[in-house]
Write a protein that holds these residues in place. Structure first.
Motif, short mmCIF file in Angstrom:
data_model
loop_
_atom_site.label_atom_id
_atom_site.label_comp_id
_atom_site.label_asym_id
_atom_site.label_seq_id
_atom_site.Cartn_x
_atom_site.Cartn_y
_atom_site.Cartn_z
N TYR A 140 0.83 -1.21 0.00
CA TYR A 140 0.00 0.00 0.00
C TYR A 140 0.86 1.26 0.00
O TYR A 140 1.25 1.76 1.07
N HIS A 144 -2.31 1.36 4.07
CA HIS A 144 -3.61 0.72 4.31
C HIS A 144 -4.35 1.53 5.39
O HIS A 144 -3.71 2.04 6.31
N VAL A 156 5.63 -4.71 7.69
CA VAL A 156 4.74 -5.83 7.38
C VAL A 156 5.18 -6.50 6.08
O VAL A 156 5.21 -7.73 5.98
P1 FAD Z 1 -2.50 -7.25 5.79
O1 FAD Z 1 -1.29 -7.24 4.95
O2 FAD Z 1 -2.65 -8.36 6.79
O3 FAD Z 1 -2.56 -5.84 6.53
C1 FAD Z 1 -3.75 -5.38 7.20
C2 FAD Z 1 -3.36 -4.39 8.29
O4 FAD Z 1 -2.73 -5.10 9.35
C3 FAD Z 1 -2.34 -3.34 7.83
O5 FAD Z 1 -2.61 -2.15 8.56
C4 FAD Z 1 -1.00 -3.93 8.25
O6 FAD Z 1 -0.02 -2.95 8.46
C5 FAD Z 1 -1.39 -4.66 9.54
N1 FAD Z 1 -0.57 -5.88 9.72
C6 FAD Z 1 -0.38 -6.86 8.81
N2 FAD Z 1 0.38 -7.86 9.31
C7 FAD Z 1 0.66 -7.51 10.56
C8 FAD Z 1 1.41 -8.14 11.58
N3 FAD Z 1 1.97 -9.35 11.40
N4 FAD Z 1 1.53 -7.49 12.79
C9 FAD Z 1 0.93 -6.29 12.97
N5 FAD Z 1 0.20 -5.64 12.01
C10 FAD Z 1 0.07 -6.24 10.84
N6 FAD Z 1 -9.83 -8.29 -0.76
C11 FAD Z 1 -10.69 -9.35 -0.94
O7 FAD Z 1 -11.61 -9.51 -0.15
N7 FAD Z 1 -10.52 -10.24 -1.96
C12 FAD Z 1 -9.50 -10.13 -2.86
O8 FAD Z 1 -9.38 -10.94 -3.77
C13 FAD Z 1 -8.57 -9.04 -2.71
N8 FAD Z 1 -7.53 -8.88 -3.55
C14 FAD Z 1 -6.63 -7.86 -3.32
C15 FAD Z 1 -5.51 -7.76 -4.16
C16 FAD Z 1 -4.56 -6.75 -3.97
C17 FAD Z 1 -3.37 -6.67 -4.88
C18 FAD Z 1 -4.75 -5.80 -2.93
C19 FAD Z 1 -3.77 -4.68 -2.73
C20 FAD Z 1 -5.87 -5.90 -2.09
C21 FAD Z 1 -6.80 -6.93 -2.28
N9 FAD Z 1 -7.91 -7.08 -1.43
C22 FAD Z 1 -8.78 -8.13 -1.63
C23 FAD Z 1 -8.18 -6.10 -0.37
C24 FAD Z 1 -7.57 -6.54 0.97
O9 FAD Z 1 -8.13 -7.76 1.37
C25 FAD Z 1 -7.87 -5.45 2.00
O10 FAD Z 1 -7.15 -4.29 1.72
C26 FAD Z 1 -7.69 -5.87 3.47
O11 FAD Z 1 -8.24 -4.87 4.30
C27 FAD Z 1 -6.24 -6.07 3.88
O12 FAD Z 1 -5.71 -7.25 3.41
P2 FAD Z 1 -4.10 -7.41 3.37
O13 FAD Z 1 -3.75 -8.78 2.98
O14 FAD Z 1 -3.55 -6.31 2.58
O15 FAD Z 1 -3.82 -7.20 4.93
#
Ligand code: FAD
Length: 285
Positions: A140, A144, A156
């Motif tokens: 992001y 995010h 992350v």
């Molecule tokens: P994460 O990477 O887990 O992050 C979420 C939040 O938690 C962030 O603030 C991060 O900083 C924090 N965080 C992460 N890991 C940790 C840790 N270990 N310790 C502490 N904090 C942490 N959504 C759907 O429903 N279906 C899809 O198919 C889909 N495809 C997507 C494809 C792309 C390329 C992108 C960019 C987004 C997509 N999304 C999809 C949206 C996404 O699911 C949302 O943005 C969701 O809110 C966050 O998912 P993430 O995997 O990015 O979260």
């Protein structure tokens, strides 16, 4: 399939249609983009659960019916470990090797949900423990909405890489400087996996504004102005969208970016046209 002469690489994202009648049109769109030899075609996974089976089926059908490499999006929030393990086993048995591993949006409903997974990092850890998938993750450039700082974004992303992620795709953005600065910051921090810009051709300005607000993505006034007065003119909106995305991609190419991920919104024509003007060709052209 005809071969492609290329300077840039592209991948395309589709979502499984809820309406079964839309499936033929989806296949026509996939077939239209196939000769561009994308590095992969990814299929999104419905956060609300409504299209989950459709995702699994579509990913497996792309693998069976085409020469394309499908990548299955998989979200983990609210799922149990057993559910995710079953999906992973099923994909692995079907020959699917590429997963876009995500947390997903937190469920809105108040009733309790499984908290086996809190973050995408938990999902990556489980997937990698079970099978050697190629894992792509989110990134992001404008942060995010749940993140407190850009530093947290990098931390992350580093965690995801340490767990085995080999590529990241960014959230869409309209101001290329956010992406360019994000890449510079990643390089400074020793992050060396490919971070591919997520490109969204805007055709429905109102919906995009809503989504951009929710996702913390800045929409410049100059972009909004280009769509003024076009609410009931989808043909012109499409031409405007092509111009904007072409301009965005050219800016990124001038910064050395060669890999692009298109959020197609299941419409191949715009992504195809943009790839064409960027120089992607099939041999029959
Ligand atoms: P994460 O990477 O887990 O992050 C979420 C939040 O938690 C962030 O603030 C991060 O900083 C924090 N965080 C992460 N890991 C940790 C840790 N270990 N310790 C502490 N904090 C942490 N959504 C759907 O429903 N279906 C899809 O198919 C889909 N495809 C997507 C494809 C792309 C390329 C992108 C960019 C987004 C997509 N999304 C999809 C949206 C996404 O699911 C949302 O943005 C969701 O809110 C966050 O998912 P993430 O995997 O990015 O979260």
């Amino acid at each position: 399939m005809s071969q492609v002469s290329k300077k840039i690489s592209v991948s395309f994202e589709f979502f499984p249609p809820k309406d079964p009648n839309a499936i033929n049109s989806l296949w026509a769109n996939i077939k239209r983009l196939e000769p561009l030899d994308p590095t992969f075609i990814s299929v999104t996974y419905g956060a609300g659960g409504s299209t989950r089976e459709n995702t699994h089926n579509l990913v497996k059908e792309i693998k069976k019916k085409t020469n394309l490499k499908p990548a299955a999006h998989l979200t983990c929030i609210g799922s149990t470990q057993a559910e995710i393990e079953k999906i992973a086993e099923d994909y692995w048995e079907a020959g699917i090797r590429d997963i876009v591993a995500l947390r997903g949006d937190k469920p809105k409903q108040k009733k309790p949900f499984s908290n086996d997974f809190r973050y995408a990092t938990d999902l990556i850890a489980l997937l990698k423990k079970k099978f050697d998938f190629n894992i792509t993750v989110s990134a992001y450039p404008e942060m995010h909405p749940d993140s407190l700082s850009l530093e947290q974004e990098y931390d992350v992303l580093k965690k995801k890489i340490d767990l085995g992620a080999c590529k990241a795709i960014t959230q869409f953005f309209f101001e290329s400087n956010f992406f360019i600065d994000f890449i510079d910051g990643a390089i400074k921090r020793g992050i060396n996996i490919p971070i591919v810009p997520g490109i969204l051709p805007v055709t429905n300005c109102k919906k995009t504004i809503e989504f951009a607000k929710k996702m913390n993505c800045n929409m410049p006034k100059s972009l909004l102005k280009m769509f003024e007065g076009l609410d009931s003119d989808p043909d012109t909106r499409k031409l405007v969208a092509a111009t904007i995305v072409y301009d965005q991609c050219q800016t990124l190419i001038s910064e050395g970016i060669e890999d692009f991920h298109f959020y197609t919104l299941n419409r191949a024509d715009l992504s195809f046209a943009i790839c064409h003007i960027l120089g992607l060709r099939t041999l029959k052209d």
